[in-house]
Design a protein around this motif. Structure first.
Motif, PDB file in Angstrom:
ATOM      1  N   ALA A 143      43.847  34.604  47.205  1.00 20.10           N
ATOM      2  CA  ALA A 143      44.714  35.249  46.209  1.00 20.10           C
ATOM      3  C   ALA A 143      45.026  34.292  45.059  1.00 20.10           C
ATOM      4  CB  ALA A 143      45.999  35.710  46.876  1.00 20.10           C
ATOM      5  N   ARG A 147      41.997  33.735  42.876  1.00 23.42           N
ATOM      6  CA  ARG A 147      41.744  34.930  42.093  1.00 23.42           C
ATOM      7  C   ARG A 147      42.682  35.006  40.886  1.00 23.42           C
ATOM      8  NH1 ARG A 147      39.879  40.087  41.955  1.00 23.42           N
ATOM      9  NH2 ARG A 147      41.400  41.404  40.918  1.00 23.42           N
ATOM     10  N   LYS A 148      43.958  34.688  41.160  1.00 24.67           N
ATOM     11  CA  LYS A 148      44.957  34.720  40.089  1.00 24.67           C
ATOM     12  C   LYS A 148      44.578  33.722  38.997  1.00 24.67           C
ATOM     13  CE  LYS A 148      49.984  34.385  39.631  1.00 24.67           C
ATOM     14  NZ  LYS A 148      50.182  32.949  39.359  1.00 24.67           N
TER      15      LYS A 148
END
Lengths: 223, 246, 379
Positions: free
Chosen positions: C109, C112-113
């Motif tokens: 996550a 990805r951010k």
């Protein structure tokens, strides 16, 4: 259409569906021979192809091996091995492996050798170790070509395994040779149809495998 | 025949001498390759001309290639009997399957600039085909011819299984029937040698036809490797290379 | 700071790629290695992240030898951008950009951010996130390559001919984008190119290498243009380097005059007054102060400027923002030989004759080299 008539008669005869000489048992035998040979061929061809392709050396030697292996008549090799080694699986495995190694070896070599060097360079430059580069960058990008080689080997082996019956072993080839011996054309054609179906089914299997394991980014860019 | 060693004195049921068997073997294996070449040139040209035709042709050839030779032979017995034709038809089909993609790839690999230049110089479509496309596709065509020839020479031997239609392969049946194991050695070695000799002849012929290519060049080796696999894999490889070049 | 201390790379076959090269790459700026093919510029770059090991000499990163840490740890602390980007075809754009963060152990996550953040930073539409490289244009792929190199926020960025495979217009856009990003991030960038114009456009410092891997000159671009060390550098720089060098001097010091400027509705009296000045032409402006065109002073005397046919005013230059080179270019292209200077909103602030610009050029050359330099990012 007498051919279709024979095939239909073969498949609708209930006697062909059970027992030692039944289709399920012969099919299992056939697949067992084929996949054992393919497993051995892959165990030889894949690592060798990866290494030679990675280093870019030995292309001429591989071309030579491939030509030599194709020059050997598979049936002849089978008979020779049968004569020297007697009844058993080994004399069948040797010609089948000899048949399957060249396509696997050569495509793997070509796939890795002709892979775009830029992503590999980028991966190394980003600090990826050699194992990670091979398995996370080179292999995924070379996969479609490697799979096409394995598929080619699979189709050839599955159809050629029929000749195992020529030297008294089982498999679907049994129907062909027994039928020829008994002059029972129905069984001959039925067995031949089964083998052809099986080989064609392998194309479908590989189509599915490719969809499963090859990234869309690699699979679709080649269109 | 040179008697005594048991390699060359053949059982009488074969009805042929050693040399005679070689002749039959070559006839049975080379006629299909020649027929395959004659048939595949127009088919390939159609696939080049009409791009949409190529994928279905590839599919058909892949499926045909998957049919085992022994199965193919027995399917035909009902129509053509136990004869040379029964062996030659499947081998023609296999040659076709190898040659069509090889020729299509070869012709497609002729650079677009070369084609544009010849068009600009006023070549007609027929002249372009015979004077530009075909010569430049020679290496690819020969790579296909080599595969087709070698596998044809090897596959003829399976004809023995349907009743002495296997050329030198017939020796294998007799080897088992009469426990004359030397005959199997004779068969395998002769077939392999024939395959290698004809492979070499094709390499030589290719070099004669393409004096503009450097000898033992990477291109020639690449063509050999590509064709060493199987028609469709070769096509995929070409596509992959095309992708990498973009 | 990267210190390259007399490194040499000699291959087994006897060829010398890099010969006793010493360089100091200053922090927070772009250092360009430029030279003809075979000059060892790429070899030098690749020795910094140890893709190639030097035969002798050493490289220090912030005072410590680059061999003092594991090689892959070193490489992960340096962004690496290459020609054609070298994207992983089998991974989506977000996954490509997140490669190094994932290697450094970030969770999915977070990586990805960070990837999405970087896509915005390099000017990529977020709708491309789930695409694969083959679906992007060459310029977009190159942007992904830059984003991927920046992903783990490395202090150092190594760029090996990153823009040479894209067409000139896209290349210009990418160069501007790099300068903009650099103005925001202040990375230490080593940039290899064979294109001297690209070197001059991007470099704070430029190292010119000659065939055989010898350093010919290491200097800021304006110094390179004014004082090439030898005939090789001079030849490599090409012609009109004097004019090109002017792009390093701001037009802010130029002495403009408002003398020949006249509003479109000016009366005959005012026109006569303006026409009496030094200029044989008058620049007519609209009521907003924006230029309309030139008119010969004698033709204007009758008044009624609105009904006269005007000569084009050509491209005006933005006073202060653009360089002396732009001002000179405007003057040369102007039908009257006078350049029109405007402010940010396009209103005329004055005009300058070729002679005035010539004076400014001489003044700039005479003193203060660098003092009047135009900030890189602004160009």
């Amino acid at each position: 259409m007498s051919l279709l008539h024979y095939i239909n008669a073969f498949f609708s005869d209930g006697a062909h569906w059970h027992g030692y000489d039944g289709i399920p048992h012969r099919l299992a035998e056939h697949l067992q021979y084929s996949f054992t040979a393919l497993g051995i061929a892959a165990a030889i061809g894949l690592p060798l192809g990866l290494i030679t392709g990675h280093t870019g050396r030995g292309g001429n030697a591989l071309a030579l091996i491939a030509t030599a292996a194709r020059a050997l008549p598979t049936l002849g090799l089978l008979v020779l091995m049968f004569i020297w080694l007697g009844i058993g699986e080994t004399p069948v495995m040797i010609p089948l492996v000899a048949l399957a190694v060249p396509p696997i070896l050569v495509t793997t070599y070509e796939a890795v050798r002709t892979a775009d060097p830029a992503p590999v360079d980028a991966a190394r430059g980003m600090g990826m170790g050699p194992i990670a580069v091979l398995f996370q960058v080179e292999l995924p990008m070379a996969l479609p070509l490697i799979l096409s080689g394995v598929r080619s080997a699979t189709i050839q082996v599955v159809s050629t395994t029929a000749i195992a019956a020529y030297v008294s072993l089982g498999g679907l080839g049994r129907y062909i040779f027994d039928g020829l011996y008994q002059r029972n054309y129905e069984i001959v054609v039925g067995g031949a149809a089964l083998i052809a179906l099986l080989a064609v089914a392998m194309i479908g299997v590989f189509y599915l495998v490719e969809r499963l394991v090859v990234s869309p980014g690699v699979r679709l860019r080649r269109r | 025949m040179s008697g005594g060693n048991g390699y060359f004195d053949l059982p009488s049921d074969l009805q042929h001498s050693y040399a005679g068997l070689i002749g039959i073997h070559l006839e049975e294996s080379l006629i299909p390759v020649a027929a395959g070449l004659v048939l595949s040139l127009p088919i390939a040209q159609l696939c080049v001309r009409y791009r949409w035709a190529y994928p279905p042709v590839l599919w058909i050839t892949t499926v045909l290639y998957a049919i085992p030779s022994i199965a193919f032979f027995v399917f035909l017995i009902d129509y053509t009997g136990v004869s040379q034709t029964t062996v030659e038809i499947p081998l023609t089909v296999y040659s076709l399957v190898v040659l069509v993609p090889a020729i299509v790839d070869g012709i497609r690999s002729v650079p677009a600039e070369t084609m544009a230049a010849s068009e600009a110089m006023g070549f007609t479509a027929v002249q372009r085909y015979f004077q530009v496309q075909l010569p430049l596709a020679v290496p690819a065509i020969f790579a296909g011819l080599r595969v087709a020839t070698v596998s044809s020479i090897s596959l003829v031997s399976v004809g023995t299984a349907i009743g002495n239609q296997g050329g030198l392969g017939n020796l294998l049946g007799d080897a088992l029937t009469y426990h004359r194991y030397n005959l199997a050695v004779t068969s395998v070695v002769t077939i392999a040698l024939l395959a290698i000799v004809f492979d070499g002849l094709l390499i030589g012929l290719r070099m004669l036809l393409t004096p503009w290519l450097p000898r033992g060049s990477g291109a020639a080796r690449k063509a050999a490797l590509a064709a060493a696999v199987e028609p469709e894999a070769g096509a995929e490889k070409a596509a992959a290379l095309e992708g990498a070049a973009r | 700071m990267i210190q390259i201390e007399s490194i040499t790379k000699r291959y087994a076959d006897g060829t010398t790629a890099v010969d006793d090269l010493s360089l100091e790459v200053p922090d927070g700026s772009i250092t360009v290695l430029v030279g003809p093919s075979g000059c060892g510029k790429t070899t030098t770059l690749r020795m910094i992240n140890r893709m190639i090991e030097p035969t002798s000499g050493r490289i220090l990163l912030d005072g410590t030898d680059i061999h003092s840490q594991p090689v892959n740890q070193l490489r992960r602390s340096m962004g690496y951008v290459i020609q054609n980007a070298g994207l992983f075809q089998h991974r989506t754009i977000v996954d490509n950009i997140g490669t190094v963060p994932r290697m450094l152990g970030w969770d999915r996550a977070r990586a990805r951010k960070r990837s999405l953040e970087l896509m915005e930073r390099v000017g990529l539409d977020l709708s491309l996130a789930k695409r694969y490289p083959y679906q992007l244009s060459g310029g977009q792929q190159q942007r992904v390559g830059v984003a991927r190199a920046l992903a783990a926020d490395p202090p150092v960025l190594l760029m090996d001919e990153p823009f040479s495979a894209v067409d000139p217009i896209v290349r210009k856009g990418l160069q501007a984008e790099l300068l903009r990003i650099q103005a925001e991030l202040g990375k230490t960038i080593v940039f290899v190119t064979h294109d001297i114009d690209e070197a001059i456009r991007l470099g704070n410092m430029i190292a010119v290498l000659r065939t055989g891997g010898k350093l010919a000159q290491f200097a800021p671009p304006d110094v390179l243009l004014s004082d090439p060390a030898d005939a090789f550098v001079e030849d490599f720089l090409g012609t009109d380097r004097g004019v090109r060098r002017l792009s390093f001097f701001t037009s802010a010091g130029l002495e403009l005059t408002r003398g020949p400027i006249v509003g479109v509705d000016a009366g005959a009296e005012q026109i006569a007054e303006r026409a009496a000045g030094e200029a044989p032409f008058l620049l007519v402006t609209d009521n907003d102060g924006k230029p309309l065109g030139w008119v010969a002073a004698k033709d204007a005397l009758g008044g009624g400027l609105r009904h006269l046919e005007l000569l084009s005013h050509g491209r005006p230059f933005t006073f202060g923002d653009e360089s002396l080179r732009d001002a000179l270019d405007c003057a040369v292209l102007s039908p009257t030989g006078w350049a029109v200077a405007v402010d940010d909103s396009g209103r005329v602030v004055g005009v300058a004759s070729q002679e005035t610009i010539g004076n400014a050029i001489r003044a700039a050359h005479a003193g203060r080299p660098g003092a009047a330099r135009v900030a890189k990012a602004a160009r």
